[in-house]
Design an enzyme around this catalytic site. Structure first.
Site, mmCIF file in Angstrom:
data_model
loop_
_atom_site.group_PDB
_atom_site.id
_atom_site.type_symbol
_atom_site.label_atom_id
_atom_site.label_comp_id
_atom_site.label_asym_id
_atom_site.label_seq_id
_atom_site.Cartn_x
_atom_site.Cartn_y
_atom_site.Cartn_z
ATOM 1 N N GLN A 1 0.797 -1.222 0.000
ATOM 2 C CA GLN A 1 0.000 0.000 0.000
ATOM 3 C C GLN A 1 0.832 1.275 0.000
ATOM 4 O OE1 GLN A 1 -2.683 -1.992 3.146
ATOM 5 N NE2 GLN A 1 -4.024 -0.570 2.086
ATOM 6 N N HIS B 1 -2.583 -4.969 -12.459
ATOM 7 C CA HIS B 1 -2.057 -4.803 -13.827
ATOM 8 C C HIS B 1 -2.990 -5.428 -14.865
ATOM 9 C CE1 HIS B 1 2.329 -4.503 -12.144
ATOM 10 N NE2 HIS B 1 1.690 -3.343 -12.113
ATOM 11 N N ASP C 1 2.099 0.494 -8.293
ATOM 12 C CA ASP C 1 3.465 0.542 -8.835
ATOM 13 C C ASP C 1 4.340 1.579 -8.123
ATOM 14 O OD1 ASP C 1 2.487 -1.307 -10.559
ATOM 15 O OD2 ASP C 1 2.875 -0.185 -12.410
ATOM 16 N N ARG D 1 3.733 -0.253 12.918
ATOM 17 C CA ARG D 1 3.441 -1.543 12.305
ATOM 18 C C ARG D 1 3.650 -1.434 10.799
ATOM 19 N NH1 ARG D 1 -2.099 -4.237 10.679
ATOM 20 N NH2 ARG D 1 -1.264 -6.245 10.026
ATOM 21 N N HIS E 1 1.003 -9.481 4.329
ATOM 22 C CA HIS E 1 -0.101 -8.533 4.221
ATOM 23 C C HIS E 1 -0.637 -8.618 2.783
ATOM 24 C CE1 HIS E 1 -1.903 -5.002 6.507
ATOM 25 N NE2 HIS E 1 -2.566 -5.027 5.371
ATOM 26 N N ASN F 1 -2.065 -11.048 7.905
ATOM 27 C CA ASN F 1 -3.030 -9.985 8.123
ATOM 28 C C ASN F 1 -4.400 -10.347 7.554
ATOM 29 O OD1 ASN F 1 -3.597 -7.076 8.845
ATOM 30 N ND2 ASN F 1 -4.218 -7.099 6.693
ATOM 31 N N GLU F 2 -5.439 -10.113 8.325
ATOM 32 C CA GLU F 2 -6.826 -10.286 7.881
ATOM 33 C C GLU F 2 -7.040 -11.549 7.037
ATOM 34 O OE1 GLU F 2 -8.659 -6.728 6.391
ATOM 35 O OE2 GLU F 2 -8.032 -5.549 8.127
ATOM 36 N N ASN G 1 -7.917 -6.131 13.870
ATOM 37 C CA ASN G 1 -8.202 -5.018 12.955
ATOM 38 C C ASN G 1 -9.704 -4.759 13.017
ATOM 39 O OD1 ASN G 1 -5.549 -5.298 12.226
ATOM 40 N ND2 ASN G 1 -5.926 -5.715 10.063
ATOM 41 N N TYR H 1 -12.888 -1.682 12.299
ATOM 42 C CA TYR H 1 -13.242 -0.360 11.780
ATOM 43 C C TYR H 1 -14.660 0.074 12.101
ATOM 44 C CZ TYR H 1 -8.874 -0.347 9.136
ATOM 45 O OH TYR H 1 -7.555 -0.341 8.796
ATOM 46 N N GLU I 1 -5.175 -2.372 13.651
ATOM 47 C CA GLU I 1 -5.714 -1.402 12.700
ATOM 48 C C GLU I 1 -7.024 -0.843 13.239
ATOM 49 O OE1 GLU I 1 -6.190 -2.575 8.602
ATOM 50 O OE2 GLU I 1 -4.280 -3.643 8.587
#
Ligand SMILES: *[C@@H]1O[C@H](CO)[C@@H](O)[C@H](O)[C@H]1NC(C)=O
Ligand SMILES: *[C@@H]1O[C@H](CO)[C@@H](O)[C@H](O)[C@H]1NC(C)=O
Length: 493
Positions: A37, A57, A70, A95, A140, A185-186, A326, A328, A394
């Site tokens: 990310q 892509h 990219d 992290r 991740h 992760n997740e 994590n 939200y 998160e």
């Protein structure tokens, strides 16, 4: 005068429900990020293509703004600037994740990319020099594309050995720099969205079947990494290894038993599928029963949820040194029995997820600023998994607006951090850390560059990719400094 009055009103309206206690002395307060990310440099210095590079892509139409990672935030070149921001905010904890494709381009340990290794050594040195403790995620979401093509990625049980080798390589190479590790992760997004619904990389559509196969292999991979650390590195490096669980809190839609059961289903399928095997051994009982029943009615000869052997249960049980969460948002959950037919993960859950009309809408249908949900969630985790140490890995505010005056983000952070203090001091939840997502805007997977979660804005159109301070960065800096959510002279130890 007008200004003074306004600030009085704001202070009063916040003060009512904000916990006045200070964060405990050793509480880890930081920010989080992930390689894909932020780093960019997707093929630089020997890095290979990951499943998300490949996905963006080849299927740009699946990304909101048809973008790819990219260049992203160009942290591959600007990591010193990132560390300086973290330092300037007064945070003691960062992290980040290692890109498997950067250190082992073929996915295997017989082909080490020294330039990639050096990059992470440089990042760790920069963090060490600035007194910031790293927490490192091994996976991740960025599987080497070659492993997806060669052996089917998480659909193949031998991913456990390959991931174990990669983990050992990282523990050996970076083990003195990093004591806090996250394996994966997740996992729910990796499996249910990547190998079930197919909306995320690698885009495999096998709803209600492939996602469960992935879940089993992924847990074996996680456990392999944990055992390697436990046997070969723990004594020397004294670190901790955990898996992330992720999800929204599912508040029962009413006091009906059926709605309460729907809420439990949503939680046990969402979080329990990964949490229960590592903390209690085996899949959650209700998940096992439901998938077995529905599979039978659908004409399958055995459950779509593959069973663990007794040996595997023993191997996986107890393989998380802390619980990484994590989180939200919160949604309501009501009973809604899905008809038997096409197998699907959501039909197995059979809970309708909905929002109350009085909740303040945001840019996302699933996202609401409801800190009480976090507090309930933390208590549920405490009770369901025998009071583990918990780190929130998160939590943050999702916006579709890149304003610098991000008062909504400040409101969210204040409320959620206050819920953390309530959980620690009122409910005796063993919560030991919090890393906000995120320090800066980034590439948000299928959300591309049009979903904003940063306390710093990134101007992706400017070739220098500058980091620009938002109001919330100032707010978080004050919290890191005061270690309290209200005025320092009114804080309670
Ligand atoms: C699973 O992986 C192994 C080792 O990489 C490979 O030999 C095997 O062919 C793979 N199985 C499938 C079904 O792709
Ligand atoms: C997992 O380990 C715990 C603690 O040792 C034990 O109480 C529990 O029975 C184990 N779970 C299973 C399913 O074996």
């Amino acid at each position: 005068m007008k200004l003074f009055l306004l600030s009085c009103i704001i202070t009063l309206s916040f003060a009512q429900d904000i916990n006045p206690r200070k964060f405990p002395p050793n509480f880890l307060l930081g920010v989080a990020n992930a390689a894909t990310q932020i780093e960019g440099g997707w093929n630089e210095d020997g890095k290979s293509e990951s499943i998300w590079d490949h996905f963006a892509h080849n299927f740009p139409e699946k990304i909101a703004d048809k973008s790819n990672a990219d260049i992203a935030c160009d942290s591959y070149h600007k990591y010193k600037e990132d560390v300086a921001l973290i330092k300037a905010m007064g945070l003691n904890h960062y992290r980040l994740s290692i890109a498997w494709t950067r250190v082992l381009p073929t996915g295997r340990t017989d082909n080490v990319n020294e330039a990639g290794v050096q990059y992470y050594k440089n990042v760790f040195k920069e963090l060490r020099d600035n007194g910031i403790i790293p927490m490192v995620t091994l996976y991740h979401w960025d599987l080497p594309q070659i492993l997806q093509e060669e052996m089917g990625g998480f659909m193949n049980e031998s991913i456990a050995d390959l991931f174990g080798d990669y983990a050992r390589f990282c523990f050996e190479t970076f083990g003195e720099d990093a004591k806090w590790w996250v394996t994966i992760n997740e996992p729910k997004q990796v499996c249910q969205v990547g190998y079930g619904a197919g909306r995320y990389a690698p885009g495999i559509k096998s709803n209600g079947v492939g996602d469960y196969v992935c879940a089993k292999n992924l847990l074996l991979a996680h456990a392999r990494a944990w055992h390697i650390y436990d046997e070969e590195f723990r004594e020397k490096n004294q670190g901790k290894v955990a898996i992330v669980v992720d999800g929204s809190w599912a508040e029962p839609g009413s006091d009906n038993e059926a709605d309460k059961a729907a809420s439990e289903r949503a939680l046990h399928f969402g979080v329990g599928l990964y949490g229960n095997p590592v903390f209690n051994g085996d899949w959650p009982e209700l998940v096992k029963q439901r998938v077995a029943e529905r599979s039978k009615l659908e004409g399958f000869s055995e459950s779509r949820l593959p069973a663990f052997t007794d040996e595997q249960i023993k191997y996986i049980n107890g393989t998380s040194d802390y619980l990484a969460l994590n989180h939200y948002s919160t949604m309501m959950a009501s009973d809604s029995e899905a008809p038997i037919g096409q197998p699907s993960f959501d039909n197995d859950i059979s809970a309708r997820s909905w929002a109350k009309p009085e909740w303040t809408p945001t840019s996302q249908w699933w996202f609401y600023d409801l800190p009480w949900g976090l507090r309930k969630f933390l208590n549920w985790l405490k009770n369901t998994y025998n009071n583990p140490e918990i780190v929130i890995t998160e939590n943050g505010y999702v916006d579709n607006d890149d304003t610098l005056e991000d008062d909504r983000r400040i409101h969210y952070l204040r409320g959620y951090l206050s819920a953390c203090l309530d959980a620690i001091y009122e409910d005796k939840v063993n919560l030991i850390g919090y890393t906000a997502w995120s320090i800066m805007d980034d590439w948000e997977w299928t959300g591309g560059y049009s979903s904003f979660l940063g306390m710093y804005k990134i101007d992706f159109k400017d070739p220098d990719i500058p980091r620009i301070k938002r109001k919330s960065a100032g707010y978080f800096t004050t919290i890191a400094h005061n270690r309290c959510l209200i005025d320092l002279d009114k804080c309670i130890e």
